[in-house]
Write an enzyme that holds these catalytic residues in place. Sequence first.
Site, PDB file in Angstrom:
ATOM      1  N   LYS A  88       0.804  -1.123   0.018  1.00  0.00           N
ATOM      2  CA  LYS A  88      -0.085  -0.028  -0.252  1.00  0.00           C
ATOM      3  C   LYS A  88       0.831   1.217  -0.012  1.00  0.00           C
ATOM      4  O   LYS A  88       0.606   2.120  -0.600  1.00  0.00           O
ATOM      5  CB  LYS A  88      -0.928   0.009   1.132  1.00  0.00           C
ATOM      6  CG  LYS A  88      -2.032  -0.841   0.960  1.00  0.00           C
ATOM      7  CD  LYS A  88      -3.073  -0.620   2.137  1.00  0.00           C
ATOM      8  CE  LYS A  88      -2.470  -0.384   3.523  1.00  0.00           C
ATOM      9  NZ  LYS A  88      -1.968  -1.825   4.002  1.00  0.00           N
TER      10      LYS A  88
ATOM     11  N   THR B 140       3.949   1.546  -0.988  1.00  0.00           N
ATOM     12  CA  THR B 140       4.762   1.597  -2.416  1.00  0.00           C
ATOM     13  C   THR B 140       3.803   2.063  -3.337  1.00  0.00           C
ATOM     14  O   THR B 140       4.055   3.094  -4.043  1.00  0.00           O
ATOM     15  CB  THR B 140       5.205   0.287  -2.715  1.00  0.00           C
ATOM     16  OG1 THR B 140       6.178  -0.163  -1.685  1.00  0.00           O
ATOM     17  CG2 THR B 140       5.894   0.277  -4.064  1.00  0.00           C
TER      18      THR B 140
ATOM     19  N   ARG C 260       1.610   7.413   7.544  1.00  0.00           N
ATOM     20  CA  ARG C 260       2.138   7.225   8.881  1.00  0.00           C
ATOM     21  C   ARG C 260       3.541   6.865   8.876  1.00  0.00           C
ATOM     22  O   ARG C 260       4.195   6.757   8.040  1.00  0.00           O
ATOM     23  CB  ARG C 260       1.406   5.959   9.392  1.00  0.00           C
ATOM     24  CG  ARG C 260       0.080   5.921   9.505  1.00  0.00           C
ATOM     25  CD  ARG C 260      -0.468   4.426   9.979  1.00  0.00           C
ATOM     26  NE  ARG C 260      -0.388   3.472   8.970  1.00  0.00           N
ATOM     27  CZ  ARG C 260      -0.664   2.364   9.067  1.00  0.00           C
ATOM     28  NH1 ARG C 260      -1.090   1.905  10.212  1.00  0.00           N
ATOM     29  NH2 ARG C 260      -0.427   1.280   8.036  1.00  0.00           N
TER      30      ARG C 260
ATOM     31  N   LYS D 215       8.568  -7.374   9.689  1.00  0.00           N
ATOM     32  CA  LYS D 215       8.145  -6.755   8.494  1.00  0.00           C
ATOM     33  C   LYS D 215       8.998  -5.622   7.857  1.00  0.00           C
ATOM     34  O   LYS D 215       8.955  -5.482   6.529  1.00  0.00           O
ATOM     35  CB  LYS D 215       6.810  -6.280   8.828  1.00  0.00           C
ATOM     36  CG  LYS D 215       5.868  -5.720   7.471  1.00  0.00           C
ATOM     37  CD  LYS D 215       4.515  -5.430   7.897  1.00  0.00           C
ATOM     38  CE  LYS D 215       3.597  -5.015   6.548  1.00  0.00           C
ATOM     39  NZ  LYS D 215       2.408  -4.507   6.956  1.00  0.00           N
TER      40      LYS D 215
ATOM     41  N   ALA E 188      -3.625  -0.624  13.163  1.00  0.00           N
ATOM     42  CA  ALA E 188      -4.803  -0.658  12.451  1.00  0.00           C
ATOM     43  C   ALA E 188      -5.763  -1.554  13.180  1.00  0.00           C
ATOM     44  O   ALA E 188      -7.035  -1.808  12.521  1.00  0.00           O
ATOM     45  CB  ALA E 188      -4.544  -0.844  11.236  1.00  0.00           C
TER      46      ALA E 188
ATOM     47  N   PHE F 202      -3.654  -2.312   7.012  1.00  0.00           N
ATOM     48  CA  PHE F 202      -4.043  -3.611   6.701  1.00  0.00           C
ATOM     49  C   PHE F 202      -4.979  -3.633   5.510  1.00  0.00           C
ATOM     50  O   PHE F 202      -4.835  -2.620   4.865  1.00  0.00           O
ATOM     51  CB  PHE F 202      -4.632  -4.301   8.085  1.00  0.00           C
ATOM     52  CG  PHE F 202      -3.841  -4.369   9.192  1.00  0.00           C
ATOM     53  CD1 PHE F 202      -2.516  -4.836   8.859  1.00  0.00           C
ATOM     54  CD2 PHE F 202      -3.983  -4.224  10.428  1.00  0.00           C
ATOM     55  CE1 PHE F 202      -1.393  -5.287   9.901  1.00  0.00           C
ATOM     56  CE2 PHE F 202      -2.999  -4.323  11.593  1.00  0.00           C
ATOM     57  CZ  PHE F 202      -1.754  -4.944  11.035  1.00  0.00           C
TER      58      PHE F 202
ATOM     59  N   PHE G 268       4.132  -7.767  -9.305  1.00  0.00           N
ATOM     60  CA  PHE G 268       5.292  -8.538  -8.752  1.00  0.00           C
ATOM     61  C   PHE G 268       6.069  -8.960  -9.702  1.00  0.00           C
ATOM     62  O   PHE G 268       5.675  -9.321 -11.059  1.00  0.00           O
ATOM     63  CB  PHE G 268       5.123  -9.435  -7.755  1.00  0.00           C
ATOM     64  CG  PHE G 268       4.818  -8.993  -6.159  1.00  0.00           C
ATOM     65  CD1 PHE G 268       5.383  -9.406  -5.191  1.00  0.00           C
ATOM     66  CD2 PHE G 268       3.936  -7.892  -6.238  1.00  0.00           C
ATOM     67  CE1 PHE G 268       5.130  -8.895  -4.003  1.00  0.00           C
ATOM     68  CE2 PHE G 268       3.584  -7.392  -4.983  1.00  0.00           C
ATOM     69  CZ  PHE G 268       4.159  -7.885  -3.821  1.00  0.00           C
TER      70      PHE G 268
ATOM     71  N   TRP H 167       6.948   0.220  -8.277  1.00  0.00           N
ATOM     72  CA  TRP H 167       8.054  -0.597  -7.698  1.00  0.00           C
ATOM     73  C   TRP H 167       9.260  -0.547  -8.421  1.00  0.00           C
ATOM     74  O   TRP H 167      10.559  -0.056  -8.123  1.00  0.00           O
ATOM     75  CB  TRP H 167       7.675  -1.978  -7.103  1.00  0.00           C
ATOM     76  CG  TRP H 167       8.715  -2.560  -6.250  1.00  0.00           C
ATOM     77  CD1 TRP H 167       9.273  -2.488  -5.059  1.00  0.00           C
ATOM     78  CD2 TRP H 167       9.792  -3.565  -7.159  1.00  0.00           C
ATOM     79  NE1 TRP H 167      10.417  -3.321  -4.762  1.00  0.00           N
ATOM     80  CE2 TRP H 167      10.661  -3.628  -5.718  1.00  0.00           C
ATOM     81  CE3 TRP H 167      10.075  -4.147  -8.308  1.00  0.00           C
ATOM     82  CZ2 TRP H 167      11.789  -4.785  -6.073  1.00  0.00           C
ATOM     83  CZ3 TRP H 167      11.157  -5.019  -8.274  1.00  0.00           C
ATOM     84  CH2 TRP H 167      11.727  -5.181  -7.492  1.00  0.00           C
TER      85      TRP H 167
END
Length: 531
Positions: free
Chosen positions: A63, A65, A86, A97, A259, A287, A357, A385
């Site tokens: 999210k 990215t 955030r 993570k 979240a 999330f 991806f 990305w």
Amino acid sequence: MKTDIEIAYEAQPQPIEAIAKKLNIDDIYRYGDYVAKVKPANNPKAKIILVTAINPTPAGEGKSTVSIGLADGMNKIGKLTALALREPSLGPVFGMKGGATGGGMAQILPMDDINLHFTGDLHAITAANNLLCAMIDNSIYFGNPLKIAKVTFNRCMDCNDRALRSIVVNAGSGARDDGFNITAASEVMATLCLASDFDDLKVRLGRIIVAYDYDGKPVTAGDLGANNAMAVLLKDAAKPNLVQTLEGTPAFVHGGPFANIAHGCNSVIATKTAASYADYVVTEAGFGADLGAEKFFDIKCRTSGIRPSATVLVATIRALKYGGGGDLALGMGNLIKHIENLTKVFGQNVVVAINRFTDDTEADIACVKSAVSAAGATAVLCECWAKGGEGAVELAKAVVEAASGKPKLTFSYDDADTVTEKVQKVATKVYGAGSVVWSAKAKKSLEKMLPLGVDKLPVCVAKTQYSLSDDAKKLGRPEGFTVTVRDVQYRAGAGFVVIIAGDIMLMPGLPKVPNAVGMTINNEGKISGLF
């Protein structure tokens, strides 16, 4: 491809004054060459774009990215756009993570500083939280004039440390059980992020319930006389931070509540400040859309007056297959449910961003686009990305079109609904549950809180992020399940009621091999292993 931090170190960021000038901001306080604090503004004019996602895999679906790439893409097509994101917590950075500054060619800078101490906001929140805890125990020590019988407010720190989940304080004399939360789960964090301005923050801090007396009545930070001292510690932390993307897009990075136990959005102050200077503001919620987006709409928007013009739903082939047990078609139900929620429950104009991806196939991408089209929405491939803003230009065009009308928003429940009715509506409308059951403990907790006026407040459901249900193993699109409410907590400072519907970890632990093990720093201060 190079690592995120290698890309970040090779970038040539602009002086922060130049970034501020793009938005005609003159009043900044520099933290080095590329970071600044900005005086809050409250004259919002921008169109707000929310970025949310389907239910994620444990690695997340990008999210941040996509948010960064989208903002860069919108600036590429001539739309004055800023980000409102955030702040990262050190817990995930050194845990499993990783950070929260995007990835690849869609990052915010300086990546290392933002992911580490940044401007000290989280440390200030930690200090304010722990000052309050010290004043609680100090009051008890000096005769307990407030007749405190049970303390309900925990200490905190910005680190994953399972050994601190349950501790004993005052050992040997007046010992009592206590514990630490991670700072992102502190009510002080949620309170700061929902405050409309500094005066409102001071009032909200005073409302935080820290204990109950022998008559069962709440004891607040205001009763202890702590709220103004806490505000002193937060005087700078209450101001938004300004940084930039790899491509020079202004980014306001401020606040970082969880979240689940909280609402998972950046601060209201930062969102409105960004919206006072830019024409478009891209923001995100933590999330999946069943948690972060629902709370963005039902809590943040409801209490602040913010109204999004469009919502971007991030999906990945990886997460769809994960939700379908390896079957893309079977996992598609999760995506369709989120589209239905955003359009039918919350009245949003939705664009689905397929975050590409490297191992995604053209056939799988076509399958997702077809399913989204059949659901009445638009899906756009996003390659930010790998390509930065250029890889999000088509997404940017679709978002601008979706946001062209007047902002509209409907909520999943009404202000006048009772707490039980609000939970019922979130569970059935948003999650797809068939029913909600309340444990005896939850019923007792709610009954105790009703005289405090909690029926007037939004609800914040704390459950697993991996499923639409309260069971992390129910992947894809479960239906007709039962949500079990285990307990209820009142966050008076933040202004919502927490509905506990799962095993919620307020102090995470480190994995067997944490990210910290792979980090190094050289004599020039260059870090490796940070992502």
